[in-house]
Design an enzyme around this catalytic site. Sequence first.
Site, PDB file in Angstrom:
ATOM      1  CG  PHE A  96      -2.347  -0.043   0.998  1.00 15.45           C
ATOM      2  CD1 PHE A  96      -2.890  -0.925   0.101  1.00 15.45           C
ATOM      3  CD2 PHE A  96      -3.200   0.826   1.675  1.00 15.45           C
ATOM      4  CE1 PHE A  96      -4.256  -0.951  -0.136  1.00 15.45           C
ATOM      5  CE2 PHE A  96      -4.571   0.798   1.438  1.00 15.45           C
ATOM      6  CZ  PHE A  96      -5.096  -0.082   0.540  1.00 15.45           C
TER       7      PHE A  96
ATOM      8  CD  GLN B 236      -5.735  10.254   3.256  1.00 12.64           C
ATOM      9  OE1 GLN B 236      -6.449   9.321   3.575  1.00 12.64           O
ATOM     10  NE2 GLN B 236      -4.439  10.261   3.461  1.00 12.64           N
TER      11      GLN B 236
ATOM     12  CG  HIS C 156      -8.409   7.969  -2.038  1.00 12.08           C
ATOM     13  ND1 HIS C 156      -8.064   7.485  -3.280  1.00 12.08           N
ATOM     14  CD2 HIS C 156      -8.131   6.986  -1.157  1.00 12.08           C
ATOM     15  CE1 HIS C 156      -7.607   6.245  -3.139  1.00 12.08           C
ATOM     16  NE2 HIS C 156      -7.629   5.915  -1.864  1.00 12.08           N
TER      17      HIS C 156
ATOM     18  CG  LEU D  60     -11.871   4.843  -2.527  1.00  6.92           C
ATOM     19  CD1 LEU D  60     -11.160   6.145  -2.233  1.00  6.92           C
ATOM     20  CD2 LEU D  60     -11.701   3.890  -1.381  1.00  6.92           C
TER      21      LEU D  60
ATOM     22  CD  GLU E  72      -2.973   3.978  -1.017  1.00  8.48           C
ATOM     23  OE1 GLU E  72      -3.705   4.954  -0.767  1.00  8.48           O
ATOM     24  OE2 GLU E  72      -1.962   3.705  -0.374  1.00  8.48           O
TER      25      GLU E  72
ATOM     26  NE  ARG F 210      -4.853   6.663   0.712  1.00  8.37           N
ATOM     27  CZ  ARG F 210      -5.770   6.014   1.384  1.00  8.37           C
ATOM     28  NH1 ARG F 210      -6.511   6.651   2.267  1.00  8.37           N
ATOM     29  NH2 ARG F 210      -5.963   4.723   1.182  1.00  8.37           N
TER      30      ARG F 210
ATOM     31  CG  HIS G 243     -10.582   8.918   1.390  1.00  7.21           C
ATOM     32  ND1 HIS G 243     -11.641   8.083   1.098  1.00  7.21           N
ATOM     33  CD2 HIS G 243      -9.621   8.130   1.921  1.00  7.21           C
ATOM     34  CE1 HIS G 243     -11.326   6.841   1.452  1.00  7.21           C
ATOM     35  NE2 HIS G 243     -10.116   6.844   1.953  1.00  7.21           N
TER      36      HIS G 243
ATOM     37  NE  ARG H 194      -7.117   7.336   6.621  1.00  5.39           N
ATOM     38  CZ  ARG H 194      -7.443   6.348   5.781  1.00  5.39           C
ATOM     39  NH1 ARG H 194      -6.933   5.141   5.927  1.00  5.39           N
ATOM     40  NH2 ARG H 194      -8.285   6.559   4.792  1.00  5.39           N
TER      41      ARG H 194
HETATM   42  C1  LIG Z   1     -14.831   4.635   0.515  1.00  6.48           C
HETATM   43  C2  LIG Z   1     -13.878   4.484   1.654  1.00  6.48           C
HETATM   44  C3  LIG Z   1     -12.891   3.522   1.630  1.00  6.48           C
HETATM   45  C4  LIG Z   1     -12.006   3.367   2.690  1.00  6.48           C
HETATM   46  N1  LIG Z   1     -11.054   2.369   2.646  1.00  6.48           N
HETATM   47  C5  LIG Z   1     -10.234   2.196   3.700  1.00  6.48           C
HETATM   48  C6  LIG Z   1      -9.281   1.137   3.727  1.00  6.48           C
HETATM   49  O1  LIG Z   1      -9.176   0.370   2.806  1.00  6.48           O
HETATM   50  N2  LIG Z   1      -8.479   0.994   4.802  1.00  6.48           N
HETATM   51  C7  LIG Z   1      -8.589   1.831   5.864  1.00  6.48           C
HETATM   52  O2  LIG Z   1      -7.836   1.639   6.807  1.00  6.48           O
HETATM   53  N3  LIG Z   1      -9.483   2.826   5.875  1.00  6.48           N
HETATM   54  C8  LIG Z   1     -10.311   3.034   4.823  1.00  6.48           C
HETATM   55  N4  LIG Z   1     -11.218   4.064   4.845  1.00  6.48           N
HETATM   56  C9  LIG Z   1     -11.391   4.851   6.058  1.00  6.48           C
HETATM   57  C10 LIG Z   1     -12.218   4.070   7.063  1.00  6.48           C
HETATM   58  O3  LIG Z   1     -13.053   3.194   6.411  1.00  6.48           O
HETATM   59  C11 LIG Z   1     -13.078   4.993   7.917  1.00  6.48           C
HETATM   60  O4  LIG Z   1     -12.273   5.946   8.519  1.00  6.48           O
HETATM   61  C12 LIG Z   1     -13.756   4.191   9.005  1.00  6.48           C
HETATM   62  O5  LIG Z   1     -14.502   3.144   8.467  1.00  6.48           O
HETATM   63  C13 LIG Z   1     -14.638   5.032   9.879  1.00  6.48           C
HETATM   64  O6  LIG Z   1     -15.245   4.175  10.826  1.00  6.48           O
HETATM   65  P1  LIG Z   1     -16.018   4.705  12.071  1.00  6.48           P
HETATM   66  O7  LIG Z   1     -16.406   3.544  12.884  1.00  6.48           O
HETATM   67  O8  LIG Z   1     -15.210   5.769  12.713  1.00  6.48           O
HETATM   68  O9  LIG Z   1     -17.285   5.414  11.438  1.00  6.48           O
HETATM   69  P2  LIG Z   1     -18.476   4.896  10.484  1.00  6.48           P
HETATM   70  O10 LIG Z   1     -18.289   3.537   9.984  1.00  6.48           O
HETATM   71  O11 LIG Z   1     -18.725   5.983   9.499  1.00  6.48           O
HETATM   72  O12 LIG Z   1     -19.673   4.845  11.474  1.00  6.48           O
HETATM   73  C14 LIG Z   1     -20.263   5.983  12.026  1.00  6.48           C
HETATM   74  C15 LIG Z   1     -21.426   5.546  12.838  1.00  6.48           C
HETATM   75  O13 LIG Z   1     -21.890   6.643  13.594  1.00  6.48           O
HETATM   76  C16 LIG Z   1     -23.271   6.745  13.474  1.00  6.48           C
HETATM   77  N5  LIG Z   1     -23.635   8.148  13.668  1.00  6.48           N
HETATM   78  C17 LIG Z   1     -23.123   9.244  13.053  1.00  6.48           C
HETATM   79  N6  LIG Z   1     -23.716  10.354  13.516  1.00  6.48           N
HETATM   80  C18 LIG Z   1     -24.610   9.951  14.442  1.00  6.48           C
HETATM   81  C19 LIG Z   1     -25.541  10.628  15.264  1.00  6.48           C
HETATM   82  N7  LIG Z   1     -25.699  11.948  15.222  1.00  6.48           N
HETATM   83  N8  LIG Z   1     -26.319   9.905  16.087  1.00  6.48           N
HETATM   84  C20 LIG Z   1     -26.201   8.545  16.131  1.00  6.48           C
HETATM   85  N9  LIG Z   1     -25.354   7.870  15.373  1.00  6.48           N
HETATM   86  C21 LIG Z   1     -24.561   8.563  14.540  1.00  6.48           C
HETATM   87  C22 LIG Z   1     -23.604   6.184  12.123  1.00  6.48           C
HETATM   88  O14 LIG Z   1     -24.907   5.691  12.130  1.00  6.48           O
HETATM   89  C23 LIG Z   1     -22.602   5.055  12.017  1.00  6.48           C
HETATM   90  O15 LIG Z   1     -23.116   3.898  12.629  1.00  6.48           O
HETATM   91  C24 LIG Z   1     -12.102   4.217   3.787  1.00  6.48           C
HETATM   92  C25 LIG Z   1     -13.096   5.191   3.816  1.00  6.48           C
HETATM   93  C26 LIG Z   1     -13.967   5.339   2.750  1.00  6.48           C
HETATM   94  C27 LIG Z   1     -14.993   6.421   2.833  1.00  6.48           C
END
Ligand SMILES: Cc1cc2nc3c(=O)[nH]c(=O)nc-3n(C[C@H](O)[C@H](O)[C@H](O)COP(=O)(O)OP(=O)(O)OC[C@H]3O[C@@H](n4cnc5c(N)ncnc54)[C@H](O)[C@@H]3O)c2cc1C
Lengths: 615, 293
Positions: A113, A233, A235, A245, A248, A281, A346, A381
Site C-alpha cells: 500500500f 485527506q 484520495h 472510491l 489504493e 496520497r 476522503h 494518513r
Molecule cells: C470509501 C472508503 C474507503 C475506505 N477504505 C479504507 C481502507 O481500505 N483501509 C482503511 O484503513 N481505511 C479506509 N477508509 C477509512 C475508514 O473506512 C473509515 O475511517 C472508518 O470506516 C470510519 O469508521 P467509524 O467507525 O469511525 O465510522 P463509520 O463507519 O462511518 O460509522 C459511524 C457511525 O456513527 C453513526 N452516527 C453518526 N452520527 C450519528 C448521530 N448523530 N447519532 C447517532 N449515530 C450517529 C452512524 O450511524 C454510524 O453507525 C475508507 C473510507 C472510505 C470512505
Amino acid sequence: MYEHDVIVVGAGGAGLRAAIAAHEEGADVAIVSKLHPVRSHTGAAEGGINAALREGDSWEDHAYDTMKGSDYLADAPAAETLCKDSPKETIKLEHWGMAFSRDDDGRVSQRPFGGLSFPRTTYAGAETGHQLLHTMYEQLVKRGIKVYDEWHVTRLAVSDEEKPEDRNCHGIVAYDVQTGQVEGFRARNGVILATGGLGQVYDHTTNAVANTGDGVAMAYRAGAPMEDMEFIQFHPTTLPSTGVLITEGVRGEGGILYNENGERFMFEYGYANNLGELASRDVVSRAELTEVNEGRGIEDEYVHLDMRHLGEERIIDRLENIVHLSEDFEGVNPLEAPMPVKPGQHYAMGGIETDENGETCISGLYAAGECACASVHGGNRLGGNALPELIVFGKRAGHHAAGKDMEEAEITTGKVGDYELGEVDSPVELGEAGIGEDAVADGGTAADAGASVSGVDLVQRAVEDERETIDTLLEREDGIQQAEIRERVQKSMTRNVNVFREESALKDALRDIREARELYQDVFVADKSRTFNTDLLQTLETRNILDIAEAITLGALARNEFRGAHWRKEYQERRDEEWLKHTMLSWNDGRPELWYKPVILEGEDKTYEPKVRSY
Amino acid sequence: MSTQVPESVEEESTTETASAGKQKRDAKKRERAERVQEQREAEAAEKARSADDTFHLKVFRYDPEVPEKQEPRFDDFHVPYKQGMTVLDALMWARDHYDSSLTFRHSCRQAICGSDALFVNGSQRLGCKTQLSDLSEPIRVEPLPHADVVKDLVVDMEHFYDQMESVEPYFQTNSLPDGELDEQRQTRENREKVKMSTRCIWCSACMSSCNIAAGDNEYLGPAAINKAYRFAMDEREGEDMKQRRLEILEQEHGVWRCQTQFSCTEVCPKDIPLTEHIQELKREAIKNNLKFW
Ligand SMILES: Cc1cc2nc3c(=O)[nH]c(=O)nc-3n(C[C@H](O)[C@H](O)[C@H](O)COP(=O)(O)OP(=O)(O)OC[C@H]3O[C@@H](n4cnc5c(N)ncnc54)[C@H](O)[C@@H]3O)c2cc1C
Ligand code: SF4
Ligand code: FES
C-alpha cells in the site's frame, strides 16, 4: 430515560469494537446509532488493514512509516500503540471468522500500500470494510448487546463547569427517527463517540451521506477541543461523477496512472521518482491536479488509472469489487478500458482530541475512530491505517469506559501544561448562530454553573432543551431550507479549501460560512411530520457541517506552512521550528478559540526525527 | 429605591428600542429568507426547463401522520438529467429542490450499505445502483412490497432483521489456535466457496421478491438462509457445528419451503446465487440424513 453503564454513539467499526470491549469488561453497554449498524460507512472501506504480521516486518517499522507518512505531526505514543496492537486485533477479527483473502498456505494475505515499507496490508478482496463491519456486527448479535438503531443523537449531556477539564459527561440526548420522540440516555460510566467521518462538508467526497461530523461538532460544543482539523485527506482515485472510491489496492497491485498524453506522469514529471503511483496520497493527489491544471488532464478534469495489464484473473481475485464499482457508477469496464479518476475528499485526520485510551478532556467522554484524533495520522494518513485505528482505539475506549485499569496515557488532553494561544486573521466574525439567537454550551445554561446537579437531572435538562429546539424548528412556517445552506457550504469548501489552498480563497470560504450561519438562523423544516422526518434530521446535521467547515478553514488559514495534506500556496515549506504543534480549537462562548499544543515525537525507545519526505 | 427608577426606565427604553430593532431585523431576515428560497425554486424550475433531458418519476407517497398524506398516492417529479444519474440521485434532487418531505433511506451511494432497496418499475433494485437511462418512463418508484410502509419509500425492516438474527449469524468454532497471533488456516478454495455468500448487504430485496416469504411469515427467507450457508460451508467451523447449522435450516420454515422460483437470485444486487445456495443446503441436509418435512 434509558440508562446503561456505557453508551456508544455510532455503530461503524469503532463503535462496534468499543461496545464489544465494554461488554467483555462486564459493563451493561448499549449502542445508539442513526443508522442500523450494517449500514455504517465502514462497510465501504475497500483496501485493507495494516498490521505487522509477517517475518521480516515489525511494529517498529510500521510505526516509523506512520510517523513519516504523518509528516511528523502524529504523536508517537499514539502511533506506536496503533502499530503494536494492530496485529493481535487483526487476528482477533480472523478468529471471529472474518473472510480475509488467503495465501496458498492458508494464512491471511497481505499486499503493498502507499507509503509502506513492507506489504503489510491485510485484506478481504476489495471489500475489507464490508467484511469487517459484518463480522463485528455478528459478534454483537452473539453477545446480545442492545442496539438502539435509527436513533439520531443530537447533543451530549455535559456539566457546565467553567473549564472543560472539570466537566463530566452524563449521557446523551437522541431522537427516535421512526417516532420523532426525543429521549435521554444516561451513561453511568461513560459515553463513547464513534460517529465517523465528516465528508459531507464537501460536495465531492467518498463518504456516505450520513457522514456529517455529528460527533465532532457535538463534542466541540460541549467543550472538548477539535484537533488538527485542517488536515483533510483527498484520495487520488475517486470516480469523477460520484466520488465513489477506487481503492489504493489498485495501485498496490500495480495499477498505473496516465495523463492525456499517455505519459506515466508520476515518473515522467518527477512527482515521485522512487515510488511512483505508490507515493502517499497527498503527493499523488497534488500530482494529478497539477497535471489537470497544466493542461494534461483528460477533459480538463481527470486522469486515467489503468489496471488492464494485471490480467483478468488477478483482478477478479483481488479487486473484483472495483470492476463493479467502475461499471455501475462510471459506465467503464476496467477490464477493457482505463478508469477515469480524480482526487476527492476522503478522510479527516483531525477530530475530537483524545489520548491513547480514547479519553477526552471531559471526564466520561470518549471518542474513537474517524471522529477522534488520538493523533495517529498527523498531517496525512497512510492508506490502511484507519481500519486498525477503529479496532485498536475502539477497544481501548471500550475497556476504559467500562472501568478497566489502563496504563496512564502519555498524551495530555485539554488546556493543560504546555500550550500557547493562537491568533488568526479572520475577515468575518466566527462561530455563533444556532437555531434562534443564543449559542450556549450544550451541557446547560451558564446560570447553572457551579450548582451541583445530579447526572439524571442534567440529562433531563438537556432533553428539555433539545425538545424545545426541535419544536422551534417544526413550528416555523417559513424560512430557508437546509438543502440551500448545506449546498452553499459544500460548494464553497470544494472551491476554496481543497487540495491546493491559498489565503484569499480561505478567507472567501470563511465569508461564505458566515453567510450560511446567518441563513441558518432562519432555517425551517417544511415536513411537519414526527414520523421518519429526514428533513428535520438533515437540518440538525447541517448545523454540524457549519461548525466543522469553519474549523477546517480556520485551521488551514492559521497554519502558515506546507505539511502533509495541507498545501499552502504562500508557504511552500514545512516549517518545523514553528509548526511541530497541533492546531486546537475550543468552543469558547460560542466562538472558536485557537490554541496549540506540541507534537510528541518521542516514542517508547526512540525519537522520530523529522526528515524530508521523499518518495 | 429611587436609583432604581431611572434604571428600570432605561431598561425599558432599551428593551423597547431593542425590540423595535429586533422587529426590523426579523422583517429583514424574513425578506432575505423569502428571497433565497424563491431564488432556489426559480433556479430549480429553470434547470428542469432548460435541461436537454428530464426524467419523469412517479413516486409513491404516504404519511400516516399528516392528514392530506394518509391516503397513499403517487407524486410526479420531473428531474433534469445528467449523464450517469441514478434513481437515488433523482430522488435526492426531487427532495432537495421540490419537496423536502419526500422520505427514503440512503447513505453510501455505492451499493454497500443496503439501505435504499426500492421497487422500481416493478422490480426490487437499489436506487443508487440503478441508472435512470436503463429504465422506461414514467419511472415508478415504490417502497419494497410485502413490508409495512413507515412513510413514503421507507419500510419497516424489523421482520427482516429478526429472520437474519434467527439463524445464529455468527462464527462458532471449537478449534481456535492457542496463540493470539496464530490464524485459523483456511484454503483458498474454501474462501472462494463462501465468498459470494459473504457479500450480502442486508437490503432485503430478495425477501421482498419471494412469494413464499410473502405467504409464510415464519419462512427464514433467502437472505437468512444465505447467511447460514456462509457459516455452514466455512471449513473453519468444523463438522459438529455444520450439523447444528443444518438442523436450524431444516426446521419446518427452513430450506424446504423454497420452491426454486429464482426471484431472489434475480433481484439480488450483489449477484449472490441465492437459489443455488438454498439448493445446495437441501442436498447437504439429505446427505446428513436429517428430517424431511
Ligand atoms: C470509501 C472508503 C474507503 C475506505 N477504505 C479504507 C481502507 O481500505 N483501509 C482503511 O484503513 N481505511 C479506509 N477508509 C477509512 C475508514 O473506512 C473509515 O475511517 C472508518 O470506516 C470510519 O469508521 P467509524 O467507525 O469511525 O465510522 P463509520 O463507519 O462511518 O460509522 C459511524 C457511525 O456513527 C453513526 N452516527 C453518526 N452520527 C450519528 C448521530 N448523530 N447519532 C447517532 N449515530 C450517529 C452512524 O450511524 C454510524 O453507525 C475508507 C473510507 C472510505 C470512505
Ligand atoms: S441476499 Fe442479496 S437481495 Fe438478499 S438481502 Fe442480501 S444483498 Fe439483498
Ligand atoms: S445508498 Fe447504500 S446501498 Fe444504495
